[in-house]
Design an enzyme around this catalytic site. Structure first.
Site, short mmCIF file in Angstrom:
data_model
loop_
_atom_site.label_atom_id
_atom_site.label_comp_id
_atom_site.label_asym_id
_atom_site.label_seq_id
_atom_site.Cartn_x
_atom_site.Cartn_y
_atom_site.Cartn_z
N SER A 106 -2.00 7.61 2.68
CA SER A 106 -1.33 6.83 3.74
C SER A 106 -1.19 8.10 4.75
O SER A 106 -2.23 9.70 5.35
CB SER A 106 0.45 6.48 3.71
N HIS A 129 -5.82 4.05 3.36
CA HIS A 129 -5.45 2.62 3.61
C HIS A 129 -5.66 2.70 5.21
O HIS A 129 -5.04 3.28 5.78
CB HIS A 129 -4.52 2.37 2.74
#
Length: 225
Positions: A106, A129
């Site tokens: 992330s 993501h």
């Protein structure tokens, strides 16, 4: 005096995961969850940006420190805090090398690519993501615009500091075939290199060797670090 310096070094290692070694190299570890303005539970492993930012400023201003090695094993965390750390590292004049160990997921991705050169171990992972938001989200156009702005900032930073393209990053973010309950892509070791996020597969010895090489180029008059 020497005993006090040793004690300070031990306290920094225990409290902040940071220590200077090899005379002119500083070690920064980014582990667990990156904590932002809100405190996480006491039993969570965290990297606190209010600890890291002053340390980075001190490293930049310390004439004795020639370079910095960044070890990453993070699940991600607060976007603003993670980007602040990444921007700080990227703006340093001293050579920096990052090494992804267990994972750099992330918002850990921008931190990994913010260094001058990056490594990942063979079993290391990176997760790409879309931006998520915890807590109450107001379903209004302004909210979605804010999400998109944050995502664009992350993509812009990653593309500026790596060889990955904007189109490929967006494609990996919106991938629906890999994560059963979420969007995104998991990259393991060599995959992160193939996608242009990380420079090379390697471990601690390769990372230190590269950092010393960069330090010698930056300070040729000082020779071997």
């Amino acid at each position: 005096m020497k005993e006090n310096m040793k004690e300070d070094a031990r306290e920094n290692l225990i409290e902040f995961g940071q220590v200077s070694f090899d005379k002119h190299i500083h070690l920064l570890s980014v582990i667990g969850e990156i904590e932002g303005h809100e405190c996480l539970p006491a039993n969570s492993k965290t990297t606190k940006y209010e600890h890291v930012l002053p340390q980075l400023a001190a490293i930049e201003g310390n004439r004795e420190i020639q370079g910095m090695l960044i070890l990453l094993n993070t699940v991600g965390g607060d976007v603003e805090a993670g980007l602040a750390i990444a921007e700080m590292i990227a703006s340093m004049s001293k050579p920096t090398v990052s090494l992804v160990l267990g994972g750099s997921h992330s918002i850990g991705v921008p931190i990994a690519v913010s260094a001058d050169y990056s490594f990942i171990v063979k079993t290391g992972t990176m997760v790409i993501h879309p931006v998520r938001m915890s807590g109450t989200v107001i379903g209004a156009p302004q909210t979605y615009d804010y999400f998109q702005q944050m995502q664009d900032r992350i993509i812009s930073f990653i593309t500026h500091h790596s060889s990955a393209s904007k189109e490929q990053l967006e494609k990996m973010m919106m991938n629906t075939s890999m994560l059963t309950k979420d969007l995104g892509t998991i990259l393991v070791g060599e995959d992160a290199v193939k996608e242009g996020l990380i420079c090379e597969v390697g471990g601690i010895s390769q990372a230190l060797q590269k950092l010393r090489e960069l330090c010698r180029k930056n300070h040729p008059e000082k020779g071997e670090s």
